[in-house]
Design an enzyme around this catalytic site. Structure first.
Site, PDB file in Angstrom:
ATOM      1  N   SER A   1      41.350  30.008  30.493  1.00 42.22           N
ATOM      2  CA  SER A   1      42.262  29.959  31.631  1.00 42.22           C
ATOM      3  C   SER A   1      41.458  29.523  32.848  1.00 42.22           C
ATOM      4  O   SER A   1      40.225  29.633  32.855  1.00 42.22           O
ATOM      5  CB  SER A   1      42.854  31.361  31.883  1.00 42.22           C
ATOM      6  OG  SER A   1      43.456  31.447  33.157  1.00 42.22           O
TER       7      SER A   1
ATOM      8  N   TYR B   1      41.769  40.564  32.800  1.00 40.88           N
ATOM      9  CA  TYR B   1      42.139  39.252  32.263  1.00 40.88           C
ATOM     10  C   TYR B   1      41.069  38.213  32.589  1.00 40.88           C
ATOM     11  O   TYR B   1      40.617  37.473  31.711  1.00 40.88           O
ATOM     12  CB  TYR B   1      43.488  38.826  32.837  1.00 40.88           C
ATOM     13  CG  TYR B   1      43.977  37.486  32.356  1.00 40.88           C
ATOM     14  CD1 TYR B   1      44.558  37.347  31.097  1.00 40.88           C
ATOM     15  CD2 TYR B   1      43.867  36.345  33.157  1.00 40.88           C
ATOM     16  CE1 TYR B   1      45.017  36.116  30.650  1.00 40.88           C
ATOM     17  CE2 TYR B   1      44.323  35.112  32.713  1.00 40.88           C
ATOM     18  CZ  TYR B   1      44.889  35.003  31.468  1.00 40.88           C
ATOM     19  OH  TYR B   1      45.336  33.781  31.022  1.00 40.88           O
TER      20      TYR B   1
END
Length: 248
Positions: free
Chosen positions: A130, A143
């Protein structure tokens, strides 16, 4: 083989590979999503598995390799969003679950795939990270930490497996048009005490193209990395993000 391939980005990647003529096996934790994907996507092989569990991963690989007769490409797509909160308010259980799926899952699937990929003449591992794997991401520390770990794993494995002709790359999606992003925007809006519309505008203000990324663009990058044209690309972080400059 694609982990978490019954919905979202994973299913979009599966469709793209099928359209390119590949045989595709996916796993997912959701039996409902697998059933729907199996009914609606012609030629898709499905299996219910938890990528954070070694025995479950082994069962998926036993099934998929028997069906495919070998392996050319592994797409480590499985990942969860985790909590949206200040780090001091994140529970140990929430932290551990994010790491179990987003990092341990990549490790377990990759470890099992390597022997089969060494037998291929076009082996490729594609890890979904990401833009949170290259930028700080306040209120989303678990995350972000997991996605930075995926980048480190990718670059290290590219060196380790290069002599076997196996490419290893990471795809770093930006703000993707998806239900998960909608949920994250809503959660961050609540944490910051602003409206979802204002939160979305704030997020996109720091994207060069001021828009979200279609899932099909992520899938297209995955297919490219597995194609003959991508055979000299390894150890790279492929940002498909419309130019994200910072995360808020």
């Amino acid at each position: 083989m694609i982990s978490a391939g019954a919905s979202g980005i994973g299913l979009e990647i599966a469709r793209a590979f099928l359209e390119a003529g590949a045989r595709v096996q996916v796993c997912d934790l959701s039996a409902e999503a697998l059933s729907h994907a199996g009914r609606t996507v012609k030629g898709l092989g499905t299996f219910c598995a938890d990528v954070s569990d070694p025995s479950s991963v082994d069962q998926w690989f036993d099934h998929a390799l028997a069906s495919l007769g070998g392996l050319d490409v592994l797409v480590n797509n499985a990942g969860i969003a985790g909590p949206t909160a200040a780090l001091a308010d994140v529970s140990v259980d929430d932290w551990d679950r994010v790491m179990a799926v987003n990092v341990r899952g990549h490790f377990l699937c990759t470890r099992r795939a390597i022997p089969a990929l060494k037998q291929s003449e076009r082996g490729a591992i594609i890890n979904l990270s990401s833009v949170a794997g290259r930028l700080g991401y306040p209120f989303r520390v678990p995350y972000a930490a997991s996605k930075w770990a995926v980048v480190g794993m990718t670059q290290s494995l590219a060196i380790e497996l290069g002599e076997y002709g196996i490419t290893v790359n990471a795809v770093l999606p930006g703000i993707v048009e998806s239900r998960r992003v909608d949920e994250v925007v809503a959660s961050k809006a609540q944490v910051k005490g602003i409206s979802e519309a204002d939160m979305r505008a704030e997020v996109l203000a720091h994207v060069a193209m001021h828009r979200m990324v279609p899932m099909s663009h992520i899938a297209g990058m995955a297919v490219f990395l597995a194609s003959p044209a991508g055979r000299s690309v390894t150890g790279q972080n492929m940002n498909v993000c419309a130019g994200v400059q910072t995360l808020r």
